[in-house]
Design a protein around this motif. Structure first.
Motif, PDB file in Angstrom:
ATOM      1  N   PRO A   1       0.837  -1.299  -0.064  1.00  0.00           N
ATOM      2  CA  PRO A   1      -0.040   0.035   0.100  1.00  0.00           C
ATOM      3  C   PRO A   1       0.931   1.431  -0.096  1.00  0.00           C
ATOM      4  CG  PRO A   1      -0.757  -1.631   1.478  1.00  0.00           C
ATOM      5  CD  PRO A   1       0.352  -2.177   1.160  1.00  0.00           C
ATOM      6  N   VAL A   2       0.226   2.224  -0.837  1.00  0.00           N
ATOM      7  CA  VAL A   2       1.150   3.535  -0.831  1.00  0.00           C
ATOM      8  C   VAL A   2      -0.099   4.559  -0.916  1.00  0.00           C
ATOM      9  CG1 VAL A   2       3.283   2.552  -2.095  1.00  0.00           C
ATOM     10  CG2 VAL A   2       1.238   3.433  -3.491  1.00  0.00           C
ATOM     11  N   VAL A   3       0.281   5.953  -0.659  1.00  0.00           N
ATOM     12  CA  VAL A   3      -0.701   6.809  -0.704  1.00  0.00           C
ATOM     13  C   VAL A   3      -0.213   7.704  -2.351  1.00  0.00           C
ATOM     14  CG1 VAL A   3      -1.172   9.314  -0.025  1.00  0.00           C
ATOM     15  CG2 VAL A   3      -0.678   7.428   1.488  1.00  0.00           C
TER      16      VAL A   3
ATOM     17  N   LYS B   1      -5.770   7.505   2.068  1.00  0.00           N
ATOM     18  CA  LYS B   1      -6.160   6.558   1.209  1.00  0.00           C
ATOM     19  C   LYS B   1      -5.035   5.990   0.638  1.00  0.00           C
ATOM     20  CE  LYS B   1      -8.966   6.441  -2.870  1.00  0.00           C
ATOM     21  NZ  LYS B   1      -9.834   7.248  -3.832  1.00  0.00           N
ATOM     22  N   THR B   2      -4.942   4.559   0.501  1.00  0.00           N
ATOM     23  CA  THR B   2      -3.859   4.103  -0.144  1.00  0.00           C
ATOM     24  C   THR B   2      -4.249   3.085  -1.005  1.00  0.00           C
ATOM     25  OG1 THR B   2      -4.065   2.055   1.506  1.00  0.00           O
ATOM     26  CG2 THR B   2      -2.490   3.848   2.110  1.00  0.00           C
ATOM     27  N   THR B   3      -3.321   2.611  -2.018  1.00  0.00           N
ATOM     28  CA  THR B   3      -3.680   1.820  -3.219  1.00  0.00           C
ATOM     29  C   THR B   3      -2.612   0.767  -3.202  1.00  0.00           C
ATOM     30  OG1 THR B   3      -3.891   1.646  -5.723  1.00  0.00           O
ATOM     31  CG2 THR B   3      -2.711   3.607  -4.669  1.00  0.00           C
TER      32      THR B   3
ATOM     33  N   VAL C   1      -5.943  -3.492  -1.906  1.00  0.00           N
ATOM     34  CA  VAL C   1      -6.441  -2.459  -0.722  1.00  0.00           C
ATOM     35  C   VAL C   1      -7.744  -2.316  -1.192  1.00  0.00           C
ATOM     36  CG1 VAL C   1      -6.320  -0.088  -0.056  1.00  0.00           C
ATOM     37  CG2 VAL C   1      -4.279  -1.257  -0.450  1.00  0.00           C
TER      38      VAL C   1
END
Length: 216
Positions: free
Chosen positions: A14-16, A24-26, A50
């Motif tokens: 997960p990253v922003v 909110k990450t993806t 995510v």
């Protein structure tokens, strides 16, 4: 069709993407792995999903994109490379739109089944740094392939990919991709919905088509 090759196996955590939305990450940002990667029923070892409402699950365990598809985008000035579109598997030797739902891909001990085309979203556009990318991706008709894991095991870059064509009704991912957008504007015919439901669709697509059928 030329010999297909697994160019890379890509995973991500997960990253922003949006600094204005730090909570909110993806998992769309994926990088190539070195050496064997285990593939299990729900995806690649070490890969994060995510947005479980729209991604992941048995019918969308992995996402595939191809070097040939990337060549199209590169010619139009977009950054490309393994994992750039959030795919777990980058392959060569095929254009994703030509794969059909139900086709199987054998990579060593692993067997995968094509289940659906990828529908672009705002996160994808954010990843590409282009608010208009959803429309561009739709218009390009190069959706990539969601895959179900039929046989688990380990895979790694450099392996040959054997295409095992689906023996039933053949609906390509290019056709499926177009039908999804058509259905947003007008109802699909009963015949077309029943054709789709006869295929080994991803679970989310199956639910969508059952709802379309019930609404006729």
């Amino acid at each position: 069709m030329p010999q297909m090759l697994l160019e890379s196996v890509n995973v991500g955590q997960p990253v922003v993407l949006d600094r204005d939305k730090p909570d909110k990450t993806t998992g769309i940002c994926k990088r190539p792995m070195v050496g064997p990667v285990r593939v299990h029923r729900l995806g690649a070892e070490g890969d994060a999903v995510v947005d479980t409402r729209h991604h992941g699950g048995p019918g969308q365990a992995l996402y595939l994109y191809s070097r040939e598809d990337y060549a199209f985008w590169s010619a139009r000035g977009f950054e490309t490379g393994p994992g750039m579109f959030g795919e777990n598997l980058t392959v060569s030797g095929v254009e994703s739109a030509n794969l059909c739902i139900g086709d199987r891909l054998a990579i060593g001990e692993v067997v995968l089944e094509v289940t659906a085309s990828r529908i672009p979203c705002a996160t994808f556009a954010k990843r590409m740094g282009d608010p208009g990318f959803v429309k561009k991706f739709r218009d390009a008709g190069r959706p990539g392939a969601y895959l179900r894991v039929i046989a688990e095991g380990h895979i790694e870059a450099g392996q040959a990919v054997e295409l095992i064509p689906f023996a039933g009704d053949r609906i390509s991912l290019g056709e499926h991709f177009a039908l999804v957008f058509t259905a947003m504007k007008k109802p699909l015919s009963r015949e077309m919905i029943e054709r789709l439901l006869a295929l080994p669709l991803a679970e989310r697509d199956r639910v969508d088509n059952l709802e379309r059928l019930a609404a006729l």
